[in-house]
Write a protein that holds these residues in place. Structure first.
Motif, PDB file in Angstrom:
ATOM      1  N   ALA A  95      36.292  45.273  36.277  1.00  0.00           N
ATOM      2  CA  ALA A  95      38.347  45.283  36.931  1.00  0.00           C
ATOM      3  C   ALA A  95      38.136  43.511  37.506  1.00  0.00           C
ATOM      4  O   ALA A  95      38.591  43.182  37.379  1.00  0.00           O
ATOM      5  CB  ALA A  95      38.743  46.743  37.299  1.00  0.00           C
ATOM      6  N   ALA A  96      36.943  44.246  38.531  1.00  0.00           N
ATOM      7  CA  ALA A  96      36.888  43.334  39.239  1.00  0.00           C
ATOM      8  C   ALA A  96      37.060  41.977  38.533  1.00  0.00           C
ATOM      9  O   ALA A  96      37.122  40.510  39.574  1.00  0.00           O
ATOM     10  CB  ALA A  96      35.620  43.286  40.724  1.00  0.00           C
ATOM     11  N   ASP A  99      39.592  40.571  36.352  1.00  0.00           N
ATOM     12  CA  ASP A  99      41.074  40.372  36.803  1.00  0.00           C
ATOM     13  C   ASP A  99      42.203  39.315  37.313  1.00  0.00           C
ATOM     14  O   ASP A  99      42.955  39.392  36.777  1.00  0.00           O
ATOM     15  CB  ASP A  99      40.974  41.385  38.607  1.00  0.00           C
ATOM     16  CG  ASP A  99      41.786  41.021  39.197  1.00  0.00           C
ATOM     17  OD1 ASP A  99      42.752  42.426  38.807  1.00  0.00           O
ATOM     18  OD2 ASP A  99      42.593  40.242  39.941  1.00  0.00           O
ATOM     19  N   LYS A 103      45.830  38.487  35.475  1.00  0.00           N
ATOM     20  CA  LYS A 103      46.122  37.920  35.492  1.00  0.00           C
ATOM     21  C   LYS A 103      46.890  37.019  34.652  1.00  0.00           C
ATOM     22  O   LYS A 103      47.885  36.960  34.659  1.00  0.00           O
ATOM     23  CB  LYS A 103      46.080  37.892  36.879  1.00  0.00           C
ATOM     24  CG  LYS A 103      46.236  39.445  37.645  1.00  0.00           C
ATOM     25  CD  LYS A 103      45.889  39.523  39.092  1.00  0.00           C
ATOM     26  CE  LYS A 103      46.142  40.352  39.346  1.00  0.00           C
ATOM     27  NZ  LYS A 103      45.338  40.657  41.185  1.00  0.00           N
ATOM     28  N   TYR A 145      45.857  52.278  33.935  1.00  0.00           N
ATOM     29  CA  TYR A 145      44.955  52.106  34.894  1.00  0.00           C
ATOM     30  C   TYR A 145      45.519  52.295  36.734  1.00  0.00           C
ATOM     31  O   TYR A 145      44.639  52.972  37.737  1.00  0.00           O
ATOM     32  CB  TYR A 145      44.936  49.919  34.847  1.00  0.00           C
ATOM     33  CG  TYR A 145      43.588  49.279  36.074  1.00  0.00           C
ATOM     34  CD1 TYR A 145      42.978  49.773  36.141  1.00  0.00           C
ATOM     35  CD2 TYR A 145      44.602  49.504  37.455  1.00  0.00           C
ATOM     36  CE1 TYR A 145      42.002  48.797  37.454  1.00  0.00           C
ATOM     37  CE2 TYR A 145      43.734  48.690  38.733  1.00  0.00           C
ATOM     38  CZ  TYR A 145      41.994  48.273  38.768  1.00  0.00           C
ATOM     39  OH  TYR A 145      41.643  47.700  39.786  1.00  0.00           O
TER      40      TYR A 145
END
Length: 263
Positions: A95-96, A99, A103, A145
């Motif tokens: 996810a990091a 990310d 977005k 999420y």
């Protein structure tokens, strides 16, 4: 308030709104019509247009195309959003890494993607489905999420103390936590799936309710424009009702508002 009483008041709101719009569009007030028929039409004429469509059978082929586009976009976008959202929530490193890209894509106006999808997938239903998927996916993704991330650490610790495996935690802890968030997003996603289909039909198609509305706008047929909008609204409400039925089925264990769990 009983269900019958609630239904009565809901119908009364519709009756009052339609009656008022019919009055303002047909009866002069202070020597002028407040809702000129050329711009606003009236409920009687709009209803007549809808009856004409269904009695002649003209609407069915267009409605079925929009139905398929909306349902496919809703299903594909929802399933993708659930799976990716669940995966990202359980894999913080993944996810990091992704990310900023998530977005970035989410911030992109979807309308600009429509011509690209048309170029890639042609003027058939799949370019409309792809546009709808981009609208539905992120709504479901972010909610699932967040739902998984909101799981109580105390509940997780207690589950692990009882010897629950990761598979059991996923089934009995993470999944129930994400369900409420997921269905909240699905109710919103229904409308966006229809929006994706209709916008795609606006930009290039020969069938669909969006195509009907576009043709009506081109000939200044305001009755057909409002009739198409009303048909789409009822269609979206029926899809939302189907989601509600699924929600009641899967969340039967969850106490209703104003109720408490019994031990």
């Amino acid at each position: 308030m009983s269900r019958l009483t609630l239904l009565f008041w809901q119908l009364m709101v519709a009756v009052v709104a339609l009656s008022l719009s019919q009055f303002l569009a047909t009866v002069p007030v202070f020597a002028r019509i407040l809702l000129p028929p050329f711009f606003f039409s009236n409920p009687v004429d709009v209803g007549s247009q809808i009856v004409k469509w269904f009695s002649s059978g003209v609407i069915w082929k267009h409605l079925m195309i929009t139905l398929w586009e909306s349902v496919l976009a809703f299903v594909i976008g929802s399933v993708g959003g659930v799976l990716v959202g669940f995966w990202f929530a359980r894999q913080p490193r993944v996810a990091a890494v992704f990310d900023p890209y998530v977005k970035m894509v989410n911030a992109l106006p979807r309308v600009v993607l429509a011509p690209i999808f048309t170029l890639w997938l042609g003027l058939g239903i799949w370019s409309k489905v792809a546009l709808g998927v981009t609208l539905v996916f992120f709504i479901v993704f972010f909610n699932v999420y967040q739902g998984v991330k909101e799981v109580s650490q105390t509940v997780l610790d207690n589950g692990r103390m009882l010897g629950m495996s990761e598979r059991q935690l996923t089934r009995h802890v993470y999944w129930p936590s994400a369900l409420s968030w997921m269905f909240s997003s699905l109710h919103t996603s229904v409308g966006f799936a229809v929006v994706g289909a209709v916008v795609g039909e606006y930009l290039g198609s020969s069938r669909g309710v969006g195509y009907l509305i576009l043709q009506a706008e081109g000939t200044f047929d305001i009755n057909a424009v409002f009739a198409g909008i009303l048909v789409l609204t009822v269609f979206a409400l029926l899809l939302d009702w189907a989601v509600t039925l699924a929600e009641r089925r899967l969340l039967v264990w969850q106490p209703r508002g104003g109720q408490t769990e019994t031990i």
